[in-house]
Write an enzyme that holds these catalytic residues in place. Structure first.
Site, PDB file in Angstrom:
ATOM      1  N   THR A  68       2.160  -4.059  -1.788  1.00 33.72           N
ATOM      2  CA  THR A  68       1.072  -2.972  -1.950  1.00 33.72           C
ATOM      3  C   THR A  68      -0.175  -2.385  -0.987  1.00 33.72           C
ATOM      4  O   THR A  68       0.500  -1.296  -1.322  1.00 33.72           O
ATOM      5  CB  THR A  68      -0.125  -4.003  -2.334  1.00 33.72           C
ATOM      6  OG1 THR A  68       0.180  -5.430  -2.535  1.00 33.72           O
ATOM      7  CG2 THR A  68      -1.035  -2.858  -3.163  1.00 33.72           C
ATOM      8  N   HIS A 113       3.481   0.316  -0.947  1.00 27.47           N
ATOM      9  CA  HIS A 113       3.149   1.023  -1.860  1.00 27.47           C
ATOM     10  C   HIS A 113       2.251   2.244  -2.334  1.00 27.47           C
ATOM     11  O   HIS A 113       2.954   3.041  -2.836  1.00 27.47           O
ATOM     12  CB  HIS A 113       3.495   0.741  -3.329  1.00 27.47           C
ATOM     13  CG  HIS A 113       4.170  -0.321  -3.532  1.00 27.47           C
ATOM     14  ND1 HIS A 113       5.107   0.325  -4.051  1.00 27.47           N
ATOM     15  CD2 HIS A 113       4.537  -1.505  -3.827  1.00 27.47           C
ATOM     16  CE1 HIS A 113       5.728  -0.742  -4.250  1.00 27.47           C
ATOM     17  NE2 HIS A 113       5.828  -1.726  -4.287  1.00 27.47           N
TER      18      HIS A 113
END
Length: 343
Positions: free
Chosen positions: A41, A44
């Site tokens: 994450t 990202h």
């Protein structure tokens, strides 16, 4: 007190600078962060996929370990020097999920380190209810794996893996490898399907059977391994359409399929196979307190090979280098930032 913190500024860049630390507020605990892992994450966010959510003044990080520095008003049970990890979920307490006891999937859930400032700073204030205590035989370095390991513990618990079951893990990245370790500890006979040869080599080194769908017929191999029965439990951790195709093709009668990966686009699922084999599809998201307790106990018991999972450790000042390396190195497992004390 002046501390070092790393701010995401967009366009694959961070600013590492000195800021003034704030005292913990009521119900908060101030943590001296030791290590912080970089998760998918975080990557990202670094690649700009979450700019609308995190903005350009965000301190990332939630896979961490540290020591209590100070406690705020009303906090009981914690004292300076306590060694801890943080379960970075801040729930509302008054939505349908929370009211049914499922606060980890709160309808208004705030993920600390994405929706609020995270652990890539020397001192970090968090709600006291997020803390878990570390046993003395767990190092702060290894404890930085507890958050992703708790994900794996939740996934395996939701799947209900039992002794002797044939388990297939599709995708041998960091979470897939941890899921495989936890499933094996639960008694599963685990096979990992992966196309990256270096990850396959690591899986084999860790004692897992492996399949490379690029070089063999994965369906035929699984059926051969299981006496034409198929896998009893399948974890889809690849995030690819090929993985979704494989998960239904190899499921045994009434197999449990656990959707671990977050797919960038809606995958096509063979619903006919669900009808034909009475398959079960299980959604999983993050973790609950008991999964953190299980992860801590697994690290303490030596069930997880932390050395195999930790690829490298860099000081916070080299955060840009660490993120750049991770985005270009498909063989990496878990990269850690050492927040206090340099390398």
């Amino acid at each position: 007190m002046s501390i070092t913190a790393a701010f995401y500024r967009g366009d694959k860049s961070f600013e590492v600078k000195q800021i003034e630390s704030e005292a913990p507020g009521a119900g908060q605990v101030q943590i001296e962060v030791a290590y912080c892992g970089i998760c998918g994450t975080d990557l990202h966010a670094y690649l700009g996929h979450m700019d609308a959510r995190v903005g350009f003044d965000r301190i990332l990080g939630h896979e961490m370990s540290g020591t209590v520095k100070a406690v705020g008003e009303g906090v009981e049970g914690w004292a300076p020097g306590d060694r801890i990890v943080v379960r970075p979920l801040d729930h509302c307490g008054d939505c349908p999920a929370c009211n049914r006891g499922h606060s980890h999937i709160c309808h208004n859930l705030k993920f600390i380190g994405l929706d609020s400032q995270g652990a890539m700073q020397q001192l970090w204030n968090v709600p006291a209810h997020t803390l878990h205590r570390l046993p003395e035989n767990v190092t702060l370095r290894d404890a930085a794996l507890i958050e992703p390991l708790a994900v794996a513990c939740h996934d395996v618990r939701m799947a209900g893996v039992t002794e002797g079951e044939d388990v297939l893990v599709i995708g041998g990245g960091p979470i897939g490898m941890l899921v495989a370790m936890v499933a094996k500890a639960a008694g599963g006979k685990v096979t990992i399907s992966e196309i990256n040869e270096n990850r396959l080599a690591l899986a084999a080194k860790l004692g897992f059977d492996t399949i490379n769908p690029k070089t063999v017929d994965a369906v035929a191999e699984i059926l051969k391994k299981t006496g034409d029965k198929g896998a009893d439990v399948i974890f889809e951790v690849s995030g690819a359409q090929a993985g979704v195709d494989l998960m239904t093709a190899v499921g045994a009668t009434r197999a449990r399929i656990v959707m671990v990966a977050i797919h960038a686009t809606k995958p096509t699922v063979d619903m006919f196979r669900f009808f034909w084999r009475e398959l079960q599809l299980i959604g999983v998201r993050v973790y609950e307190p008991e999964d953190y307790d299980k992860a801590i106990a697994s690290i303490a018991a030596g069930e997880i090979d932390a050395d195999a999972m930790i690829t490298d450790i860099r000081p916070l000042e080299k955060i840009g280098e660490a993120f750049a390396e991770l985005t270009s190195n498909p063989n990496a497992m878990k990269s850690l930032l050492k927040i206090n004390g340099g390398e």
